[in-house]
Design an enzyme around this catalytic site. Sequence first.
Site, mmCIF file in Angstrom:
data_model
loop_
_atom_site.group_PDB
_atom_site.id
_atom_site.type_symbol
_atom_site.label_atom_id
_atom_site.label_comp_id
_atom_site.label_asym_id
_atom_site.label_seq_id
_atom_site.Cartn_x
_atom_site.Cartn_y
_atom_site.Cartn_z
ATOM 1 N N SER A 213 58.897 87.207 73.577
ATOM 2 C CA SER A 213 59.163 86.206 72.538
ATOM 3 C C SER A 213 59.383 84.809 73.098
ATOM 4 O O SER A 213 60.112 84.006 72.524
ATOM 5 C CB SER A 213 60.366 86.623 71.673
ATOM 6 O OG SER A 213 60.002 87.656 70.795
ATOM 7 N N GLU B 124 48.542 87.375 77.321
ATOM 8 C CA GLU B 124 49.456 88.508 77.477
ATOM 9 C C GLU B 124 49.126 89.608 76.492
ATOM 10 O O GLU B 124 48.361 89.408 75.540
ATOM 11 C CB GLU B 124 50.906 88.053 77.281
ATOM 12 C CG GLU B 124 51.201 87.562 75.876
ATOM 13 C CD GLU B 124 52.642 87.122 75.694
ATOM 14 O OE1 GLU B 124 53.441 87.310 76.617
ATOM 15 O OE2 GLU B 124 52.959 86.598 74.606
ATOM 16 N N GLU C 224 65.730 90.089 72.091
ATOM 17 C CA GLU C 224 64.954 90.286 70.861
ATOM 18 C C GLU C 224 65.561 91.364 69.957
ATOM 19 O O GLU C 224 64.869 91.971 69.139
ATOM 20 C CB GLU C 224 63.506 90.631 71.223
ATOM 21 C CG GLU C 224 62.813 89.514 71.975
ATOM 22 C CD GLU C 224 61.454 89.929 72.496
ATOM 23 O OE1 GLU C 224 60.510 89.981 71.688
ATOM 24 O OE2 GLU C 224 61.334 90.195 73.702
ATOM 25 N N TYR D 180 59.859 82.766 64.903
ATOM 26 C CA TYR D 180 60.749 83.487 63.992
ATOM 27 C C TYR D 180 61.603 82.620 63.079
ATOM 28 O O TYR D 180 62.137 83.124 62.093
ATOM 29 C CB TYR D 180 61.676 84.410 64.805
ATOM 30 C CG TYR D 180 60.925 85.406 65.626
ATOM 31 C CD1 TYR D 180 60.167 86.410 65.028
ATOM 32 C CD2 TYR D 180 60.940 85.357 67.028
ATOM 33 C CE1 TYR D 180 59.465 87.335 65.777
ATOM 34 C CE2 TYR D 180 60.238 86.281 67.786
ATOM 35 C CZ TYR D 180 59.508 87.264 67.156
ATOM 36 O OH TYR D 180 58.816 88.167 67.907
ATOM 37 N N GLY E 94 55.595 92.681 66.692
ATOM 38 C CA GLY E 94 56.396 92.669 65.474
ATOM 39 C C GLY E 94 55.796 93.585 64.419
ATOM 40 O O GLY E 94 54.580 93.575 64.190
ATOM 41 N N ASP F 281 46.719 88.817 73.343
ATOM 42 C CA ASP F 281 46.661 87.380 73.088
ATOM 43 C C ASP F 281 45.852 86.679 74.174
ATOM 44 O O ASP F 281 46.031 86.952 75.373
ATOM 45 C CB ASP F 281 48.073 86.779 73.053
ATOM 46 C CG ASP F 281 48.931 87.351 71.933
ATOM 47 O OD1 ASP F 281 48.361 87.903 70.977
ATOM 48 O OD2 ASP F 281 50.168 87.262 72.029
ATOM 49 N N ASN G 264 51.252 92.362 74.029
ATOM 50 C CA ASN G 264 52.512 92.838 73.447
ATOM 51 C C ASN G 264 52.333 94.299 73.085
ATOM 52 O O ASN G 264 51.552 94.631 72.190
ATOM 53 C CB ASN G 264 52.863 92.029 72.196
ATOM 54 C CG ASN G 264 53.292 90.624 72.523
ATOM 55 O OD1 ASN G 264 54.460 90.365 72.745
ATOM 56 N ND2 ASN G 264 52.331 89.706 72.561
ATOM 57 N N ARG H 127 48.994 94.365 70.828
ATOM 58 C CA ARG H 127 48.385 93.097 70.433
ATOM 59 C C ARG H 127 48.014 92.325 71.689
ATOM 60 O O ARG H 127 48.867 92.120 72.564
ATOM 61 C CB ARG H 127 49.350 92.269 69.584
ATOM 62 C CG ARG H 127 48.685 91.115 68.842
ATOM 63 C CD ARG H 127 49.703 90.196 68.194
ATOM 64 N NE ARG H 127 50.273 89.283 69.174
ATOM 65 C CZ ARG H 127 51.569 88.942 69.220
ATOM 66 N NH1 ARG H 127 52.421 89.447 68.367
ATOM 67 N NH2 ARG H 127 51.992 88.106 70.133
#
Length: 347
Positions: free
Chosen positions: A185, A309, A14, A254, A315, A296, A311, A294
């Site tokens: 990602s 998950e 990433e 992305y 981003g 999810d 993060n 974040r």
Amino acid sequence: MKTILFLFGGCSTEYEVSLQSAHAVLQALDHSRYTPLAVGITREGRWLRYGGPLFHLETGDWEAQPDCVPCALSLDRGDLRLLWLDGSGRSEPFDAAFPVLHGKNGEDGTVQGLLELIGAPIIGCGALSSALCMDKDRSHKLAALAGVRVPRGHLFRRGDDAGEIARAAEALGYPLFVKPVRSGSSFGVSRVAAPEHLAAAAEEAFRHDREILLEEAVPGFEVSCAILGSTALTVGAVAEFQVEGGFIDYGEKYADGGTLRIYCPARIPPEKATEIQETAKRIYRCLDCRVFARVDLFLTPWGELVFNEVNTIPGCTPHSCYPGMMQAIGLDFQTLVSRLVELGVEA
């Protein structure tokens, strides 16, 4: 005025995403309050103090610029200094560190452990929570202990019997997902619709990690929650991810022209959004997250929430999902960056 060490790049798949995030964060930084000290980590793992124009992060050629100086951190605890390794003997003090890194060797607790070793305040999660959240199997186990439903799954290590993997897949039922336990990602993740594709998917996942997870395909769609804070928590508007085929891979995240659609606020009843936010906060706390992350989850057709998950360094561009969820509650990107730095410096 405090000096903030920003780390970007890294030995990760990433790498490019990190450059875009760092470019945006450095642009949004309030320079009347903070002095940036930018350090790029090349794909090969070289640390370079970067003092050139920010647009070279966007173009990706930052390390070829004459403003790069080899560097390293002083490892003496409490001696927060960046050492120039060009023979000049120069060093630069800093007050806190912001790892704008994604994936392995940056978001997984490795860099956070180094920063904790020297006593540097971290703008983001610490070593323990970073490592746990990167690990899909162990984060699921802890979330389950906190009363959150997680997908059914089976863990396998490199060298395990292929027959056992096949039998576990049959028990879960197709379609299913094969994932590296530690990856970001969606690298190495495959949706497997039939037994004849299982071996190739497992081989691909093992390319990214020594452990893989076979996981049931949860029906419904993915929802996401942006969380800001360490003690008192601010939760952004819930976002909804919709994609053809139900699998959000790296290209969908992305690349231009993907089918991913993000709705923020999510197209769900307010009471369900509140339930998602409360569940996300429970996961955030049980995994020892701090400053920002974040969370999810999956929302099934019958309204059940299933953890996916966390993060810990999502981003960080103005167009990324995390800032978008915060924008929806009135926190613009520049204000958000200031709050992140304030929280990290205060902790």
